[in-house]
Design an enzyme around this catalytic site. Sequence first.
Site, PDB file in Angstrom:
ATOM      1  N   VAL A 143       3.700 -31.814  -7.006  1.00 25.20           N
ATOM      2  CA  VAL A 143       4.852 -31.990  -7.889  1.00 25.20           C
ATOM      3  C   VAL A 143       6.047 -31.176  -7.393  1.00 25.20           C
ATOM      4  CG1 VAL A 143       5.700 -31.555 -10.227  1.00 25.20           C
ATOM      5  CG2 VAL A 143       3.423 -32.515  -9.900  1.00 25.20           C
TER       6      VAL A 143
ATOM      7  N   LEU B 103       4.377 -38.350 -11.931  1.00 26.79           N
ATOM      8  CA  LEU B 103       4.208 -38.992 -10.614  1.00 26.79           C
ATOM      9  C   LEU B 103       2.736 -39.067 -10.225  1.00 26.79           C
ATOM     10  CD1 LEU B 103       3.506 -36.759  -8.173  1.00 26.79           C
ATOM     11  CD2 LEU B 103       5.893 -36.186  -8.497  1.00 26.79           C
TER      12      LEU B 103
ATOM     13  N   CYS C  74      -5.616 -34.379 -11.589  1.00 25.53           N
ATOM     14  CA  CYS C  74      -5.038 -34.487 -12.934  1.00 25.53           C
ATOM     15  C   CYS C  74      -6.000 -34.999 -13.996  1.00 25.53           C
ATOM     16  CB  CYS C  74      -3.806 -35.391 -12.891  1.00 25.53           C
ATOM     17  SG  CYS C  74      -2.438 -34.602 -12.046  1.00 25.53           S
TER      18      CYS C  74
ATOM     19  N   LYS D 108      -9.079 -32.764 -15.130  1.00 23.83           N
ATOM     20  CA  LYS D 108      -8.734 -31.503 -15.808  1.00 23.83           C
ATOM     21  C   LYS D 108      -7.883 -31.741 -17.050  1.00 23.83           C
ATOM     22  CE  LYS D 108      -4.643 -29.843 -13.321  1.00 23.83           C
ATOM     23  NZ  LYS D 108      -3.664 -29.910 -14.390  1.00 23.83           N
TER      24      LYS D 108
END
Length: 449
Positions: free
Chosen positions: A13, A152, A277, A280
Amino acid sequence: MNTTVTVLGAGYVGLTTASLFASSGIKTFLVEPNESRLKSIKNGRSFFFEQGIDPVIQHGLESKNLIPTDSYAESVPESDFIFSCVGTPDRPDGSSNLDFVFSAAKSTIEHMKPSAIYVQKSTVPVGTGEKIIELFRENDHSAEYVSNPEFLREGTALLDTLWFDRVVVGGDNKESAQKVLDLYKHLETKRESISKLADIKTGEENGEYISTSLASAELIKVTSNAFLAMKISFANSIAKVADATGADINEVMYAVGSDKRIGRQFLNAGRGYGGGCFPKDVSGLISSSLENGVDLDIMQAVQDVNDSMPSYIIEKIRAKFNGNLNSKKIAILGLSFKSGTSDVRKSPGIKIANLLSKEEVEISAYDPQAMSEAAEDLDKSITLHESLESTIEGADVVIFTTNWPEFISYPTDKIASLAPNSTIVDAMNSLDSSEVRQHGLAYLGVGKS
Ligand code: UDX
């Protein structure tokens, strides 16, 4: 644009955000403590594989708008915006580890100017922003705090940021939230030229700018990922029913998804979701909801279904060989958590390979981008190969764990000559089963009995 930004953390990111802001003409410091990552960025190269990002980094460096550094003292004092993009890994109990989030905020306080806006892009449980604001006030700092969740995807990071569905900002001070939106509005004006520079495809529709309360913005991020994960686990649950009943999950989900209320995306059944992502964020949402007295058992079911998929696929293979996998040669194609990235975090391909390594089998594995990353996580008995051909040669079973284009477009006749009579396991349901069978190979999909 006459403003200065600091981005804390050069992960997926942070590096994407910083290099895009810099390429749009905004002076952007990128603070990264890891020496080898920093060196790579200073040389114009991302330390992970992401389509199109290197030319954007290089453009930022050449224009001197992108300034990679390991120093808060060099970057933060002159910055109007500080974007926190540090990692929030999961703890063994599934909750989010916020150590980096708080240490980044603490290190920033002493250098940040009073008028600065602190923007949280790291995925944090709802309520975290209030705690950071408290930290600022305890230290007599008047910085404003805005939550700006990131949506994203790896592999399409630039496209997703430039042609976003939505940019969300949340905070009590509407003026500060608006200033953050203005950065994105500026970036939007440059997106055609940046896409050309990156040589990536462009999007079509304009996204939405959404302003909310702080708590809502924090919850939006994890809710989006939780919902997408739920779609995948739902499709995987129905895939098991399809296997048991003779239906074809691709046919089912194509027709189900044609209902506009449902939509086709993220209904692709297979070996389940992985990555940095979804796993978690699902466990983090379960855990933070429990802390708030809410038992989110729907998400527990999503997690359980996902955890079950690798062994479900292995049991299907075992059944194909009448319950005995002994001395079988098994080829694994795909070690990253999905195609288009070198990221191997919570990779289903690695999970399947490691589960199989407990059997009396011989395993070969290959990935076009994630070989060195995967090597650390794979059981030592697994042999890594340099090409698809040498991986599948002589295999009894070839498992497609990711749909890298070079895998799914590989000619079936060549697979049949390298691994005659083998069983092709289509763990992402991306292959044409009749084409596979026409070449004398057996086909096993997920929910495609
Ligand atoms: C995700 C979210 O999509 C993104 O908005 C957020 O910012 C970060 O988390 P990412 O982890 O990069 O992005 O990957 P994504 O493309 O969402 O895929 C996640 C996992 O789900 C992958 O392992 C993928 O193979 C799997 N998947 C995806 C499926 O199994 N089926 C599907 O239909 C879609």
